[in-house]
Scaffold this motif. Structure first.
Motif, PDB file in Angstrom:
ATOM      1  N   GLU A  69       0.969  -1.265   0.030  1.00  0.00           N
ATOM      2  CA  GLU A  69      -0.141   0.403   0.256  1.00  0.00           C
ATOM      3  C   GLU A  69       1.388   1.512  -0.104  1.00  0.00           C
ATOM      4  O   GLU A  69       0.629   2.289  -0.713  1.00  0.00           O
ATOM      5  N   LEU A  70       1.630   1.257   0.763  1.00  0.00           N
ATOM      6  CA  LEU A  70       3.202   2.453   0.691  1.00  0.00           C
ATOM      7  C   LEU A  70       3.537   2.516  -0.398  1.00  0.00           C
ATOM      8  O   LEU A  70       3.537   4.301  -0.689  1.00  0.00           O
ATOM      9  N   ALA A  71       4.072   1.490  -0.970  1.00  0.00           N
ATOM     10  CA  ALA A  71       4.933   2.239  -2.185  1.00  0.00           C
ATOM     11  C   ALA A  71       3.899   2.464  -3.241  1.00  0.00           C
ATOM     12  O   ALA A  71       4.606   3.154  -4.062  1.00  0.00           O
ATOM     13  N   ASP A  72       2.723   1.876  -3.004  1.00  0.00           N
ATOM     14  CA  ASP A  72       1.594   2.482  -3.963  1.00  0.00           C
ATOM     15  C   ASP A  72       1.261   3.954  -3.464  1.00  0.00           C
ATOM     16  O   ASP A  72       1.191   4.787  -4.739  1.00  0.00           O
ATOM     17  N   THR A  73       1.533   4.258  -2.674  1.00  0.00           N
ATOM     18  CA  THR A  73       0.289   5.313  -2.088  1.00  0.00           C
ATOM     19  C   THR A  73       1.705   7.576  -2.228  1.00  0.00           C
ATOM     20  O   THR A  73       1.782   7.829  -2.724  1.00  0.00           O
ATOM     21  N   TYR A  74       3.210   6.112  -1.819  1.00  0.00           N
ATOM     22  CA  TYR A  74       4.109   7.183  -2.026  1.00  0.00           C
ATOM     23  C   TYR A  74       4.698   7.294  -2.741  1.00  0.00           C
ATOM     24  O   TYR A  74       5.537   7.580  -3.484  1.00  0.00           O
ATOM     25  N   ARG A  75       4.998   6.336  -3.841  1.00  0.00           N
ATOM     26  CA  ARG A  75       5.626   5.842  -5.545  1.00  0.00           C
ATOM     27  C   ARG A  75       7.081   5.813  -4.816  1.00  0.00           C
ATOM     28  O   ARG A  75       7.958   5.979  -5.485  1.00  0.00           O
ATOM     29  N   ILE A  76       6.861   4.722  -4.091  1.00  0.00           N
ATOM     30  CA  ILE A  76       8.590   4.253  -3.309  1.00  0.00           C
ATOM     31  C   ILE A  76       8.852   3.279  -3.496  1.00  0.00           C
ATOM     32  O   ILE A  76       8.417   2.683  -3.837  1.00  0.00           O
ATOM     33  N   GLU A  77      10.324   3.269  -3.736  1.00  0.00           N
ATOM     34  CA  GLU A  77      11.119   1.520  -4.403  1.00  0.00           C
ATOM     35  C   GLU A  77      10.979   0.480  -2.845  1.00  0.00           C
ATOM     36  O   GLU A  77      11.296   1.342  -1.938  1.00  0.00           O
ATOM     37  N   LEU A  78      10.589  -0.661  -2.922  1.00  0.00           N
ATOM     38  CA  LEU A  78      10.409  -1.761  -2.412  1.00  0.00           C
ATOM     39  C   LEU A  78      11.753  -2.220  -2.415  1.00  0.00           C
ATOM     40  O   LEU A  78      12.141  -2.846  -3.182  1.00  0.00           O
ATOM     41  N   ARG A  79      12.715  -2.692  -1.031  1.00  0.00           N
ATOM     42  CA  ARG A  79      13.536  -3.862  -1.157  1.00  0.00           C
ATOM     43  C   ARG A  79      13.792  -4.728   0.240  1.00  0.00           C
ATOM     44  O   ARG A  79      13.154  -3.738   1.701  1.00  0.00           O
ATOM     45  N   PRO A  80      13.862  -5.418   0.091  1.00  0.00           N
ATOM     46  CA  PRO A  80      13.753  -6.609   0.961  1.00  0.00           C
ATOM     47  C   PRO A  80      15.843  -6.291   2.144  1.00  0.00           C
ATOM     48  O   PRO A  80      16.243  -6.053   1.676  1.00  0.00           O
TER      49      PRO A  80
END
Length: 213
Positions: A69-80
Protein backbone atom coordinates in the motif's frame (compact mmCIF):
# COMPACT_ATOMS: atom_id res chain seq x y z
CA UNK A 1 26.72 15.53 -5.13
CA UNK A 2 23.33 14.64 -6.57
CA UNK A 3 20.84 17.48 -6.53
CA UNK A 4 18.17 15.36 -4.86
CA UNK A 5 18.43 13.56 -1.56
CA UNK A 6 18.65 9.77 -1.67
CA UNK A 7 16.84 8.46 1.38
CA UNK A 8 16.57 4.92 2.75
CA UNK A 9 13.99 3.99 5.37
CA UNK A 10 14.44 0.72 7.30
CA UNK A 11 11.24 -0.78 8.67
CA UNK A 12 9.74 -4.00 9.97
CA UNK A 13 6.31 -5.22 8.96
CA UNK A 14 3.77 -4.36 11.70
CA UNK A 15 3.39 -7.91 12.95
CA UNK A 16 1.97 -8.20 16.50
CA UNK A 17 4.58 -9.59 18.82
CA UNK A 18 7.45 -8.73 16.48
CA UNK A 19 7.22 -4.93 16.17
CA UNK A 20 8.01 -2.44 18.94
CA UNK A 21 8.44 -5.35 21.33
CA UNK A 22 9.69 -3.20 24.23
CA UNK A 23 6.34 -1.40 24.21
CA UNK A 24 4.27 -4.58 24.44
CA UNK A 25 4.08 -4.52 28.28
CA UNK A 26 2.34 -1.13 28.02
CA UNK A 27 0.47 -1.29 24.71
CA UNK A 28 0.01 -5.02 24.18
CA UNK A 29 1.20 -6.79 21.05
CA UNK A 30 -1.59 -5.39 18.85
CA UNK A 31 -1.20 -1.86 20.18
CA UNK A 32 2.56 -1.87 19.73
CA UNK A 33 2.16 -3.07 16.13
CA UNK A 34 -0.43 -0.36 15.44
CA UNK A 35 1.88 2.32 16.81
CA UNK A 36 4.70 0.98 14.65
CA UNK A 37 2.45 1.25 11.58
CA UNK A 38 1.57 4.85 12.44
CA UNK A 39 5.20 5.78 12.96
CA UNK A 40 6.07 4.19 9.62
CA UNK A 41 3.34 6.11 7.82
CA UNK A 42 4.50 9.37 9.39
CA UNK A 43 8.12 8.66 8.50
CA UNK A 44 7.25 8.08 4.86
CA UNK A 45 5.21 11.28 4.73
CA UNK A 46 8.27 13.16 5.96
CA UNK A 47 10.55 11.26 3.59
CA UNK A 48 8.46 11.95 0.49
CA UNK A 49 8.07 15.60 1.48
CA UNK A 50 11.88 15.72 1.42
CA UNK A 51 12.73 13.89 -1.79
CA UNK A 52 11.26 11.67 -4.52
CA UNK A 53 14.21 9.29 -4.13
CA UNK A 54 12.96 7.10 -1.26
CA UNK A 55 13.58 3.40 -0.82
CA UNK A 56 11.75 1.43 1.87
CA UNK A 57 13.88 -1.47 3.06
CA UNK A 58 11.52 -4.07 4.48
CA UNK A 59 11.92 -6.75 7.14
CA UNK A 60 9.94 -9.66 8.64
CA UNK A 61 7.40 -9.93 5.80
CA UNK A 62 8.56 -8.25 2.62
CA UNK A 63 5.21 -8.44 0.83
CA UNK A 64 3.10 -7.33 3.76
CA UNK A 65 -0.05 -5.52 2.55
CA UNK A 66 1.02 -2.33 4.34
CA UNK A 67 4.31 -2.22 2.42
CA UNK A 68 2.50 -2.71 -0.88
CA UNK A 69 0.00 0.00 0.00
CA UNK A 70 2.72 2.46 0.97
CA UNK A 71 4.73 1.76 -2.16
CA UNK A 72 1.68 2.58 -4.27
CA UNK A 73 0.63 5.61 -2.22
CA UNK A 74 4.03 7.27 -2.02
CA UNK A 75 5.51 5.92 -5.27
CA UNK A 76 8.54 4.51 -3.51
CA UNK A 77 10.73 1.51 -4.17
CA UNK A 78 10.61 -1.55 -1.92
CA UNK A 79 13.69 -3.66 -1.25
CA UNK A 80 14.18 -6.47 1.26
CA UNK A 81 16.65 -5.89 4.06
CA UNK A 82 19.45 -8.46 4.02
CA UNK A 83 20.23 -10.76 6.91
CA UNK A 84 22.62 -9.42 9.51
CA UNK A 85 22.75 -6.95 12.33
CA UNK A 86 21.57 -3.34 12.12
CA UNK A 87 24.96 -2.15 10.98
CA UNK A 88 25.09 -4.60 8.10
CA UNK A 89 21.59 -3.62 7.02
CA UNK A 90 22.35 0.11 7.09
CA UNK A 91 25.61 -0.49 5.23
CA UNK A 92 23.74 -2.43 2.55
CA UNK A 93 21.23 0.42 2.12
CA UNK A 94 24.00 3.01 1.82
CA UNK A 95 25.92 0.88 -0.67
CA UNK A 96 22.83 0.63 -2.88
CA UNK A 97 22.51 4.41 -3.22
CA UNK A 98 23.71 5.98 -6.48
CA UNK A 99 24.99 9.06 -4.64
CA UNK A 100 25.43 10.40 -1.10
CA UNK A 101 22.39 9.61 0.96
CA UNK A 102 20.64 9.27 4.28
CA UNK A 103 19.43 6.25 6.24
CA UNK A 104 16.70 6.50 8.88
CA UNK A 105 14.41 4.19 10.80
CA UNK A 106 10.82 4.81 11.85
CA UNK A 107 11.26 5.45 15.59
CA UNK A 108 12.13 9.16 15.54
CA UNK A 109 9.03 11.38 15.47
CA UNK A 110 10.98 14.66 15.47
CA UNK A 111 12.43 14.28 11.99
CA UNK A 112 11.23 16.91 9.52
CA UNK A 113 11.93 17.59 5.83
CA UNK A 114 13.91 20.66 6.85
CA UNK A 115 16.12 18.65 9.21
CA UNK A 116 16.66 15.91 6.62
CA UNK A 117 17.69 18.49 4.02
CA UNK A 118 20.07 20.09 6.53
CA UNK A 119 21.70 16.69 7.07
CA UNK A 120 22.10 16.23 3.33
CA UNK A 121 23.56 19.73 2.94
CA UNK A 122 26.01 19.06 5.79
CA UNK A 123 27.66 16.44 3.58
CA UNK A 124 29.19 19.36 1.67
CA UNK A 125 31.63 19.79 4.56
CA UNK A 126 31.60 16.37 6.25
CA UNK A 127 32.16 12.72 5.35
CA UNK A 128 29.56 11.45 7.81
CA UNK A 129 26.52 13.18 9.31
CA UNK A 130 24.62 11.79 12.31
CA UNK A 131 21.71 12.83 14.47
CA UNK A 132 22.67 11.47 17.91
CA UNK A 133 19.79 10.09 19.95
CA UNK A 134 19.30 10.69 23.66
CA UNK A 135 19.55 6.95 24.31
CA UNK A 136 23.09 6.82 22.93
CA UNK A 137 22.30 5.66 19.42
CA UNK A 138 21.52 7.80 16.41
CA UNK A 139 18.34 8.58 14.49
CA UNK A 140 20.03 9.19 11.13
CA UNK A 141 23.30 8.56 9.38
CA UNK A 142 24.36 10.09 6.07
CA UNK A 143 27.51 9.35 4.10
CA UNK A 144 29.16 10.05 0.77
CA UNK A 145 29.93 6.38 0.33
CA UNK A 146 29.39 3.20 2.30
CA UNK A 147 32.28 2.51 4.68
CA UNK A 148 32.03 -0.98 6.21
CA UNK A 149 34.46 -0.24 9.04
CA UNK A 150 32.12 2.41 10.43
CA UNK A 151 29.51 -0.28 11.10
CA UNK A 152 31.66 -3.04 12.56
CA UNK A 153 32.41 -3.53 16.24
CA UNK A 154 29.39 -1.46 17.28
CA UNK A 155 27.22 -2.60 20.21
CA UNK A 156 23.89 -2.02 18.45
CA UNK A 157 20.93 -1.31 20.68
CA UNK A 158 23.05 0.12 23.51
CA UNK A 159 24.02 3.57 24.74
CA UNK A 160 27.48 3.00 23.25
CA UNK A 161 26.44 3.20 19.60
CA UNK A 162 27.08 6.91 18.97
CA UNK A 163 30.32 7.12 20.99
CA UNK A 164 31.65 4.01 19.25
CA UNK A 165 30.64 5.39 15.86
CA UNK A 166 32.37 8.71 16.57
CA UNK A 167 35.50 6.84 17.65
CA UNK A 168 35.46 4.71 14.51
CA UNK A 169 35.03 7.79 12.31
CA UNK A 170 38.01 9.47 13.98
CA UNK A 171 40.17 6.37 13.53
CA UNK A 172 39.24 6.27 9.84
CA UNK A 173 39.98 9.97 9.40
CA UNK A 174 36.38 10.74 8.51
CA UNK A 175 34.95 14.18 9.24
CA UNK A 176 31.88 13.65 11.42
CA UNK A 177 29.13 16.24 11.81
CA UNK A 178 26.42 15.84 14.47
CA UNK A 179 23.76 18.48 13.85
CA UNK A 180 21.36 18.02 16.76
CA UNK A 181 20.21 15.44 19.30
CA UNK A 182 16.90 13.65 18.71
CA UNK A 183 14.80 11.15 20.63
CA UNK A 184 13.25 7.82 19.70
CA UNK A 185 10.11 5.97 20.71
CA UNK A 186 11.49 2.67 21.99
CA UNK A 187 10.51 2.27 25.64
CA UNK A 188 7.33 2.75 27.69
CA UNK A 189 8.74 5.93 29.23
CA UNK A 190 8.99 7.47 25.75
CA UNK A 191 5.22 7.41 25.36
CA UNK A 192 4.68 10.42 27.63
CA UNK A 193 6.77 12.63 25.35
CA UNK A 194 5.10 11.19 22.27
CA UNK A 195 1.69 11.99 23.79
CA UNK A 196 2.75 15.63 24.04
CA UNK A 197 4.52 15.83 20.69
CA UNK A 198 2.17 13.81 18.47
CA UNK A 199 -0.91 12.71 20.46
CA UNK A 200 -2.63 11.42 17.34
CA UNK A 201 -0.12 8.61 17.06
CA UNK A 202 -1.37 7.21 20.36
CA UNK A 203 -5.10 7.66 19.75
CA UNK A 204 -7.17 4.65 20.76
CA UNK A 205 -4.13 2.70 21.96
CA UNK A 206 -5.09 2.89 25.62
CA UNK A 207 -2.40 5.40 26.59
CA UNK A 208 -3.73 8.48 28.42
CA UNK A 209 -2.08 11.81 27.63
CA UNK A 210 -1.12 12.04 31.30
CA UNK A 211 0.93 8.81 31.07
CA UNK A 212 3.85 9.38 33.43
CA UNK A 213 7.50 8.64 33.14
Amino acid sequence: MCADVSLAVLAKAPLPGQAKTRLIPTLGAEGAARLHERLLRRTLEIARATTPQVTLWTALQHHHPLFLELADTYRIELRPQPHGDLGQRMLHALAAMPCPGLVIGTDCPVLTPTLLRRCHAALNDADVVCLPAEDGGYGLIAMHRAEARLFSGIDWGTERVMPQTAHAAAELGLRLCCLTTVWDVDRPEDLARLATHSPGLLANLGVPTTHGR
